[in-house]
Design a protein around this motif. Structure first.
Motif, PDB file in Angstrom:
ATOM      1  N   VAL A 102       0.754  -1.299   0.033  1.00  0.00           N
ATOM      2  CA  VAL A 102      -0.009  -0.006  -0.181  1.00  0.00           C
ATOM      3  C   VAL A 102       0.994   1.172   0.064  1.00  0.00           C
ATOM      4  N   ARG A 103       0.811   1.930  -1.088  1.00  0.00           N
ATOM      5  CA  ARG A 103       1.729   3.499  -0.994  1.00  0.00           C
ATOM      6  C   ARG A 103       0.519   4.519  -1.275  1.00  0.00           C
ATOM      7  N   GLU A 104       1.120   5.613  -0.796  1.00  0.00           N
ATOM      8  CA  GLU A 104       0.038   6.712  -1.018  1.00  0.00           C
ATOM      9  C   GLU A 104      -1.439   6.549  -0.412  1.00  0.00           C
ATOM     10  N   LEU A 105      -1.287   5.974   0.820  1.00  0.00           N
ATOM     11  CA  LEU A 105      -2.555   5.648   1.393  1.00  0.00           C
ATOM     12  C   LEU A 105      -3.095   7.038   1.983  1.00  0.00           C
ATOM     13  N   ILE A 106      -4.424   7.056   1.554  1.00  0.00           N
ATOM     14  CA  ILE A 106      -5.140   8.356   2.209  1.00  0.00           C
ATOM     15  C   ILE A 106      -6.277   7.856   2.757  1.00  0.00           C
ATOM     16  N   GLY A 107      -6.850   8.783   3.687  1.00  0.00           N
ATOM     17  CA  GLY A 107      -7.968   8.625   4.690  1.00  0.00           C
ATOM     18  C   GLY A 107      -8.996   9.665   4.652  1.00  0.00           C
ATOM     19  N   SER A 129      -7.080  13.144   5.117  1.00  0.00           N
ATOM     20  CA  SER A 129      -5.649  13.106   5.679  1.00  0.00           C
ATOM     21  C   SER A 129      -4.724  14.240   4.631  1.00  0.00           C
ATOM     22  N   GLY A 130      -3.707  14.426   5.179  1.00  0.00           N
ATOM     23  CA  GLY A 130      -2.861  15.587   4.671  1.00  0.00           C
ATOM     24  C   GLY A 130      -2.263  15.604   3.007  1.00  0.00           C
ATOM     25  N   GLU A 131      -2.405  14.363   2.788  1.00  0.00           N
ATOM     26  CA  GLU A 131      -1.954  14.171   1.257  1.00  0.00           C
ATOM     27  C   GLU A 131      -3.404  14.033   0.384  1.00  0.00           C
ATOM     28  N   TYR A 132      -4.287  14.535   0.880  1.00  0.00           N
ATOM     29  CA  TYR A 132      -5.639  14.198  -0.027  1.00  0.00           C
ATOM     30  C   TYR A 132      -5.637  15.064  -1.208  1.00  0.00           C
ATOM     31  N   GLY A 164     -16.004  11.938  -5.276  1.00  0.00           N
ATOM     32  CA  GLY A 164     -17.177  12.040  -5.958  1.00  0.00           C
ATOM     33  C   GLY A 164     -18.160  12.556  -5.253  1.00  0.00           C
ATOM     34  N   ARG A 165     -18.107  13.149  -3.687  1.00  0.00           N
ATOM     35  CA  ARG A 165     -19.368  13.269  -3.051  1.00  0.00           C
ATOM     36  C   ARG A 165     -19.111  15.009  -3.037  1.00  0.00           C
ATOM     37  N   VAL A 166     -20.277  15.639  -3.034  1.00  0.00           N
ATOM     38  CA  VAL A 166     -20.421  16.955  -3.136  1.00  0.00           C
ATOM     39  C   VAL A 166     -20.117  17.517  -1.464  1.00  0.00           C
ATOM     40  N   THR A 167     -18.889  18.081  -1.376  1.00  0.00           N
ATOM     41  CA  THR A 167     -18.629  18.594  -0.151  1.00  0.00           C
ATOM     42  C   THR A 167     -18.395  19.944   0.015  1.00  0.00           C
ATOM     43  N   GLY A 168     -18.832  20.541   0.974  1.00  0.00           N
ATOM     44  CA  GLY A 168     -18.739  22.008   1.242  1.00  0.00           C
ATOM     45  C   GLY A 168     -17.352  22.462   1.902  1.00  0.00           C
ATOM     46  N   LEU A 169     -16.762  21.690   2.612  1.00  0.00           N
ATOM     47  CA  LEU A 169     -15.459  22.063   3.489  1.00  0.00           C
ATOM     48  C   LEU A 169     -14.662  20.718   3.699  1.00  0.00           C
ATOM     49  N   TYR A 170     -13.533  21.041   3.991  1.00  0.00           N
ATOM     50  CA  TYR A 170     -12.525  19.814   4.173  1.00  0.00           C
ATOM     51  C   TYR A 170     -11.702  20.378   5.546  1.00  0.00           C
ATOM     52  N   VAL A 171     -11.394  19.388   6.399  1.00  0.00           N
ATOM     53  CA  VAL A 171     -10.731  19.593   7.577  1.00  0.00           C
ATOM     54  C   VAL A 171      -9.674  18.323   7.669  1.00  0.00           C
ATOM     55  N   PRO A 172      -8.472  18.645   8.322  1.00  0.00           N
ATOM     56  CA  PRO A 172      -7.678  17.506   8.313  1.00  0.00           C
ATOM     57  C   PRO A 172      -8.239  16.312   9.396  1.00  0.00           C
TER      58      PRO A 172
END
Length: 199
Positions: A65-70, A93-96, A166-174
């Motif tokens: 597993v490489r560049e795994l994002i959550g 995650s920070g690499e998102y 793919g999901r409509v998202t208004g904001l992103y947080v770590p």
């Protein structure tokens, strides 16, 4: 295509987990044909979501597993000055954003350093949220937002055409700010499975 890998996670408990990797057919990424969903679970439920400690274990281990994002979804009451609005958000995650090859529309996007323990709470918003809720106010960047009553600094705006997973998202947080923004003690609990994984 499903690939199941036996992984030892949590040596202290000798927990045997499985990672089910499933090809993601449509995604906004530089090489979408190489992007897959990933699930940890048990023999009986191989496609279960992951706990945050399991996600950290997978990132630390030397595996295929490489560049795994959550990431995970959450609901937020967003306050800006005297105004407030509801928005669906994502803990990421920070690499998102670098994973998806995104560049900021305004300011900057979330970075790995934002996702470290003790980092200042920051957020970015979608272009649609910035225009409809914040009135395209450039002055809102580098200023506070109230997310579920907690203060975060708005550092940037996601590009208009960004779709992420793919999901409509208004904001992103770590994702490391999960306990702060949701009020739920999940970051150290291996029994709570709430993190979606992709690589």
């Amino acid at each position: 295509i499903v690939l199941t890998l036996a992984l030892g996670i949590g040596a202290a408990t000798a927990l045997l987990a499985y990672l089910a990797v499933i090809v993601w057919p449509t995604i906004d990424a530089p090489a979408p044909q190489r992007v897959v969903w990933a699930y940890t679970g048990t023999r009986d439920e191989p496609r279960a979501l992951s706990s945050y400690p399991e996600y950290l274990d997978l990132r630390r281990r030397r595996t295929p597993v490489r560049e795994l994002i959550g990431f995970s979804n959450f609901a937020a009451s967003v306050g800006h000055g005297p105004e407030s609005a509801f928005a669906w958000g994502q803990l990421v995650s920070g690499e998102y954003f670098s994973f998806f090859g995104a560049r900021p529309e305004r300011g900057r996007l979330l970075q790995p350093g934002d996702d470290l323990p003790g980092a200042e709470p920051v957020a970015v918003v979608s272009d649609l949220f910035w225009r409809r809720v914040l009135g395209s106010d450039v002055g809102a960047i580098d200023h506070p937002l109230r997310l579920n009553g907690e203060m975060f600094t708005l550092v940037g705006v996601v590009p208009r055409d960004f779709q992420g997973q793919g999901r409509v998202t208004g904001l992103y947080v770590p994702i490391s700010q999960s306990d702060r923004v949701t009020g739920l003690p999940r970051l150290t609990n291996r029994n709570l499975r709430w993190v979606r994984l992709t690589q």
